[in-house]
Design a protein around this motif. Structure first.
Motif, mmCIF file in Angstrom:
data_model
loop_
_atom_site.group_PDB
_atom_site.id
_atom_site.type_symbol
_atom_site.label_atom_id
_atom_site.label_comp_id
_atom_site.label_asym_id
_atom_site.label_seq_id
_atom_site.Cartn_x
_atom_site.Cartn_y
_atom_site.Cartn_z
ATOM 1 N N VAL A 40 0.826 -1.209 0.000
ATOM 2 C CA VAL A 40 0.000 0.000 0.000
ATOM 3 C C VAL A 40 0.859 1.258 0.000
ATOM 4 C CG1 VAL A 40 -1.626 1.346 1.374
ATOM 5 C CG2 VAL A 40 -1.989 -1.112 1.077
ATOM 6 N N SER A 41 1.921 1.263 0.799
ATOM 7 C CA SER A 41 2.717 2.484 0.972
ATOM 8 C C SER A 41 3.781 2.680 -0.095
ATOM 9 C CB SER A 41 3.386 2.471 2.357
ATOM 10 O OG SER A 41 4.258 1.361 2.471
ATOM 11 N N SER A 42 4.239 1.589 -0.707
ATOM 12 C CA SER A 42 5.333 1.725 -1.672
ATOM 13 C C SER A 42 4.866 1.718 -3.124
ATOM 14 C CB SER A 42 6.346 0.588 -1.478
ATOM 15 O OG SER A 42 5.776 -0.659 -1.848
ATOM 16 N N GLY A 43 3.736 1.098 -3.389
ATOM 17 C CA GLY A 43 3.255 1.023 -4.754
ATOM 18 C C GLY A 43 3.978 0.007 -5.616
ATOM 19 N N HIS A 44 4.817 -0.856 -5.009
ATOM 20 C CA HIS A 44 5.534 -1.867 -5.776
ATOM 21 C C HIS A 44 4.571 -2.931 -6.306
ATOM 22 C CE1 HIS A 44 9.538 -0.425 -5.025
ATOM 23 N NE2 HIS A 44 9.363 -0.436 -3.718
ATOM 24 N N ARG A 45 4.917 -3.489 -7.453
ATOM 25 C CA ARG A 45 4.158 -4.578 -8.026
ATOM 26 C C ARG A 45 4.683 -5.913 -7.505
ATOM 27 N NH1 ARG A 45 1.132 -3.746 -12.463
ATOM 28 N NH2 ARG A 45 1.617 -5.820 -13.287
ATOM 29 N N VAL A 46 3.834 -6.914 -7.541
ATOM 30 C CA VAL A 46 4.240 -8.263 -7.163
ATOM 31 C C VAL A 46 4.582 -9.031 -8.431
ATOM 32 C CG1 VAL A 46 3.458 -10.475 -6.224
ATOM 33 C CG2 VAL A 46 2.908 -8.334 -5.032
ATOM 34 N N GLU A 47 5.839 -9.435 -8.536
ATOM 35 C CA GLU A 47 6.308 -10.205 -9.688
ATOM 36 C C GLU A 47 7.002 -11.466 -9.175
ATOM 37 O OE1 GLU A 47 5.228 -9.348 -12.461
ATOM 38 O OE2 GLU A 47 4.762 -7.217 -12.249
ATOM 39 N N ALA A 163 13.828 -0.069 3.551
ATOM 40 C CA ALA A 163 13.488 0.961 2.574
ATOM 41 C C ALA A 163 14.457 1.008 1.397
ATOM 42 C CB ALA A 163 13.443 2.321 3.259
ATOM 43 N N VAL A 164 15.632 0.371 1.518
ATOM 44 C CA VAL A 164 16.617 0.426 0.434
ATOM 45 C C VAL A 164 16.511 -0.779 -0.493
ATOM 46 C CG1 VAL A 164 18.186 1.689 1.941
ATOM 47 C CG2 VAL A 164 18.439 -0.785 1.725
ATOM 48 N N LEU A 165 15.542 -1.659 -0.290
ATOM 49 C CA LEU A 165 15.466 -2.920 -1.033
ATOM 50 C C LEU A 165 14.565 -2.863 -2.256
ATOM 51 C CD1 LEU A 165 15.314 -5.412 1.958
ATOM 52 C CD2 LEU A 165 17.210 -5.063 0.389
ATOM 53 N N ARG A 166 14.040 -1.691 -2.567
ATOM 54 C CA ARG A 166 13.148 -1.544 -3.729
ATOM 55 C C ARG A 166 12.001 -2.571 -3.662
ATOM 56 N NH1 ARG A 166 16.720 -1.715 -8.896
ATOM 57 N NH2 ARG A 166 18.082 -3.034 -7.630
ATOM 58 N N GLY A 167 11.777 -3.322 -4.732
ATOM 59 C CA GLY A 167 10.633 -4.234 -4.755
ATOM 60 C C GLY A 167 10.695 -5.334 -3.728
ATOM 61 N N MET A 168 11.883 -5.697 -3.281
ATOM 62 C CA MET A 168 12.012 -6.775 -2.295
ATOM 63 C C MET A 168 11.649 -6.322 -0.888
ATOM 64 S SD MET A 168 12.611 -9.289 -4.112
ATOM 65 C CE MET A 168 12.855 -10.483 -2.801
ATOM 66 N N VAL A 169 11.308 -5.035 -0.749
ATOM 67 C CA VAL A 169 10.828 -4.550 0.540
ATOM 68 C C VAL A 169 9.518 -5.238 0.921
ATOM 69 C CG1 VAL A 169 9.444 -2.638 -0.352
ATOM 70 C CG2 VAL A 169 10.525 -2.413 1.873
ATOM 71 N N VAL A 170 8.807 -5.775 -0.078
ATOM 72 C CA VAL A 170 7.511 -6.416 0.176
ATOM 73 C C VAL A 170 7.654 -7.624 1.089
ATOM 74 C CG1 VAL A 170 5.576 -7.628 -0.914
ATOM 75 C CG2 VAL A 170 6.532 -5.582 -1.985
ATOM 76 N N THR A 171 8.721 -8.406 0.891
ATOM 77 C CA THR A 171 8.892 -9.618 1.702
ATOM 78 C C THR A 171 10.018 -9.493 2.720
ATOM 79 O OG1 THR A 171 10.246 -10.523 -0.107
ATOM 80 C CG2 THR A 171 7.934 -11.189 -0.026
ATOM 81 N N PHE A 172 10.528 -8.300 2.932
ATOM 82 C CA PHE A 172 11.584 -8.131 3.934
ATOM 83 C C PHE A 172 11.089 -8.562 5.310
ATOM 84 C CE2 PHE A 172 13.851 -5.507 7.097
ATOM 85 C CZ PHE A 172 15.151 -5.918 6.826
ATOM 86 N N PRO A 173 11.895 -9.315 6.081
ATOM 87 C CA PRO A 173 11.429 -9.819 7.387
ATOM 88 C C PRO A 173 11.447 -8.749 8.474
ATOM 89 C CG PRO A 173 13.684 -10.517 7.005
ATOM 90 C CD PRO A 173 13.241 -9.823 5.736
ATOM 91 N N TYR A 174 10.583 -7.730 8.315
ATOM 92 C CA TYR A 174 10.535 -6.648 9.298
ATOM 93 C C TYR A 174 10.393 -7.178 10.721
ATOM 94 C CZ TYR A 174 9.806 -3.311 5.488
ATOM 95 O OH TYR A 174 9.961 -2.546 4.370
ATOM 96 N N PHE A 204 -1.132 -15.636 -1.051
ATOM 97 C CA PHE A 204 -1.434 -14.202 -0.977
ATOM 98 C C PHE A 204 -0.807 -13.456 -2.150
ATOM 99 C CE2 PHE A 204 0.067 -9.977 0.193
ATOM 100 C CZ PHE A 204 -1.081 -9.361 0.652
ATOM 101 N N LEU A 205 0.481 -13.691 -2.391
ATOM 102 C CA LEU A 205 1.185 -12.982 -3.462
ATOM 103 C C LEU A 205 0.673 -13.378 -4.842
ATOM 104 C CD1 LEU A 205 4.820 -13.164 -2.035
ATOM 105 C CD2 LEU A 205 3.355 -11.145 -2.156
#
Length: 250
Positions: A40-47, A163-174, A204-205
């Motif tokens: 939602v916050s980054s707008g990255h696509r799931v590929e 925040a520096v991982l670009r699209g991989m921020v989606v699955t980063f283990p926060y 989900f993805l």
């Protein structure tokens, strides 16, 4: 991520820290809440890279468990090793475009192979009961308020790194970075349960990917529905041996 993301990560880790059952801990952690906020916050696509990123989540916990329990590294250093493995995997995935279909097929094959391996190992060596590790976890626990402060600070730091991982921020283990510290006495068992639940994250993805061009809201709704269906299927009781078999007697 925004401050709402930091607060959500804090809430997830706090909830996980209050749960005694390792199986339930892994299930709560696997909820795609950070993924949802990242999308939602980054707008990255799931590929394809994001689907393989679910394997990165598992590699993170395997790395932390191995370095902490086998190599006897301090838990924070083991956490750092897990993050390094995830970041390295992410760099490789971002450098090489992976078609979604190929990524999904490869991830499913690897997940199935991992489940077969874990089942074989469980039959060869029965897992210990939950009770003893839970006692150890309580003994090492921080006071509730101090724990909340530590979790919040850790969430801020891991959010800045993600925040520096670009699209991989989606699955980063926060929250995983902090959950690994909280569940350090149960890492092997936690990793096994999370590996099983991670199939629901793939669901989900996958649902989000196929509907993201329709509407992000629709895609998120479908993603959560797919997660719920797969998670429910994973936790259905195994069929008994028969009407009079040992499974029915139990």
């Amino acid at each position: 991520m925004t401050w709402s993301g930091v607060l959500l990560v804090t809430a997830v880790v706090w909830a996980v820290s209050l749960i005694r059952s390792v199986r339930l801990r892994a299930l709560v952690y696997s909820l795609p809440l950070p993924m949802t906020l990242a999308l939602v916050s980054s707008g990255h696509r799931v590929e394809g890279a994001q689907v393989v990123g679910v394997l990165g989540l598992n590699l993170f916990f395997v790395t932390v468990a191995f370095t902490y329990q086998r190599l006897r590294w301090p838990i924070l250093l083991a956490d750092g090793a897990g993050i390094a493995v995830y970041v390295a995997l992410s760099a490789g995935l971002l450098a090489v475009g992976i078609p979604f279909g190929a990524a999904l097929a490869g991830t499913l094959v690897l997940w199935l192979a991992a489940m077969l391996l874990l089942r074989r190992r469980a039959r060869a060596r029965p897992a210990p009961a939950d009770a003893r590790p839970s006692v150890d976890a309580r003994r090492d626990g921080l006071p509730p308020l101090l724990k909340l402060v530590v979790i919040f600070v850790g969430a801020v730091l891991t959010t800045l790194l993600g925040a520096v991982l670009r699209g991989m921020v989606v699955t980063f283990p926060y929250s995983g970075v902090l959950v690994a510290v909280e569940a350090r006495r149960q890492l092997v068992e936690f990793s096994r349960h999370f590996a099983r639940n991670s199939l629901a994250l793939v669901g989900f993805l996958t649902a989000y990917h196929h509907l993201q061009d329709v509407s992000p809201t629709v895609a998120l709704g479908a993603g959560w529905a797919a997660f719920a269906v797969v998670a429910a299927a994973l936790h259905l009781p195994l069929p008994s041996a028969g009407p009079t078999g040992p499974g029915r007697r139990r």
